[in-house]
Design an enzyme around this catalytic site. Structure first.
Site, PDB file in Angstrom:
ATOM      1  N   SER A  24      26.965 -17.332  -1.532  1.00 41.54           N
ATOM      2  CA  SER A  24      27.459 -18.014  -2.723  1.00 41.54           C
ATOM      3  C   SER A  24      27.306 -19.535  -2.670  1.00 41.54           C
ATOM      4  O   SER A  24      26.867 -20.140  -3.659  1.00 41.54           O
ATOM      5  CB  SER A  24      28.930 -17.647  -2.972  1.00 41.54           C
ATOM      6  OG  SER A  24      29.048 -16.297  -3.335  1.00 41.54           O
ATOM      7  N   LYS A  73      41.302 -10.351  -3.561  1.00 41.49           N
ATOM      8  CA  LYS A  73      41.051 -10.112  -4.983  1.00 41.49           C
ATOM      9  C   LYS A  73      42.274  -9.586  -5.740  1.00 41.49           C
ATOM     10  O   LYS A  73      42.507  -9.958  -6.891  1.00 41.49           O
ATOM     11  CB  LYS A  73      39.881  -9.148  -5.163  1.00 41.49           C
ATOM     12  CG  LYS A  73      38.520  -9.757  -4.902  1.00 41.49           C
ATOM     13  CD  LYS A  73      37.414  -8.763  -5.260  1.00 41.49           C
ATOM     14  CE  LYS A  73      36.044  -9.385  -5.080  1.00 41.49           C
ATOM     15  NZ  LYS A  73      34.964  -8.465  -5.501  1.00 41.49           N
ATOM     16  N   ALA A 137      34.376  -2.433  -6.306  1.00 38.00           N
ATOM     17  CA  ALA A 137      33.111  -2.538  -7.042  1.00 38.00           C
ATOM     18  C   ALA A 137      33.004  -1.436  -8.084  1.00 38.00           C
ATOM     19  O   ALA A 137      32.613  -1.686  -9.238  1.00 38.00           O
ATOM     20  CB  ALA A 137      31.933  -2.474  -6.080  1.00 38.00           C
TER      21      ALA A 137
END
Length: 291
Positions: A24, A73, A137
């Site tokens: 990232s 998350k 996911a």
């Protein structure tokens, strides 16, 4: 990079653990450099128990935003001032935008999957999708496909202590998205899996099966379940072509790997952070040539 850093440079970051392997920082910094944007993106190794401190730091340092990965998350959700529709249904955030101290939580993982399909000429609107997996996911994909107009989603997951969580996700999707039908089945029920695949437009592996060191395995045990009209997708990107994709391709299916999902979720987050479009083709050519 040094020439771009100034006293007005805005800070972006990634929190989670481990983050040392993350691509990232390279992707976002390259994108900002190409666009001439005054941002710098850094990775911070943050354990779940330190999430509250990390959120406080976003506000203290007036960070423009922050990406979130495992194991933070779901933990960051409680600290958000506002959540997007997708993040609300998922109960997970992978992108935080700081609007003058007002933190808005988004989840672009599912967007990344859908936009990667579009990049390969495939739309989810009006389609029936069968997906294996009930983790982060897979859930992101299920929610976004529903939001983007899929007509039906069949979820296959292991019938263990986490199976009720998958059933709860299906109910949240149906409660939150008008007109969507969501089914939940046991992934070990081969007869039902074949039936649902036969009736689907798109099949997705949303599990880690096929990822190294399990690259000799496929979530679909019987390759005869594939037919040429079925589009087969995998979230796994190491290896680039999994056993699932190889066997599906041999059966004449159009196949789409997982690496592009990483690119496109980043494209969505980049727009949220900066208000600008990421220079996708340049970033793809440099970091995602196989996507």
């Amino acid at each position: 990079m040094e020439a771009r850093i100034s006293g007005t440079t805005k800070l972006l970051g990634l929190i989670g653990s481990p983050v040392g392997h993350s691509g990232s920082p390279a992707m976002y910094n390259y994108g900002c450099q190409l666009k001439g944007l005054d941002y710098a993106y850094l990775a911070f190794d943050i354990q779940k128990e330190d999430t509250a401190d990390a959120i406080a730091a976003i506000k203290t340092f007036h960070m423009a935003g922050c990406s979130v990965t495992f194991p933070c998350k779901t933990e960051v959700v409680q600290y958000m001032d506002e959540l997007s529709q997708a993040a609300t249904i998922m109960g997970a955030v992978n992108t935080i935008v700081n609007q003058d101290g007002h933190l808005v939580g988004h989840n672009t993982d599912g967007e990344g999957f859908v936009r990667n399909l579009l990049d390969h000429g495939v739309e989810v609107k009006g389609k029936k999708i069968t997906i294996c997996g009930g983790g982060g996911a897979a859930t992101a994909i299920q929610v976004q496909c529903a939001l983007d107009g899929a007509r039906e989603i069949s979820i296959f997951n292991k019938k263990d202590e986490f199976f009720p969580r998958t059933e709860a996700t299906a109910k949240k999707i149906m409660d939150g998205v008008e007109g969507i039908k969501v089914n939940v089945f046991d992934v070990d029920d081969a007869e039902t899996l074949k039936r649902e695949m036969d009736d689907s437009d798109i099949f997705v592996n949303g599990t880690v099966v096929g990822m190294k060191p399990m690259d000799d395995q496929s979530i679909v045990k019987d390759p005869s379940f594939f037919r040429p009209e079925l589009i087969v997708c995998d979230v796994v990107y190491n290896p680039i072509e999994t056993k699932l994709l190889r066997e599906a391709k041999a059966a004449g299916c159009k196949t789409i790997g997982g690496k592009g999902m990483l690119l496109w979720q980043g494209v969505s987050a980049f727009k949220l952070y900066t208000g600008e479009e990421m220079p996708v083709e340049e970033v793809k050519a440099k970091y995602f040539s196989e996507a």
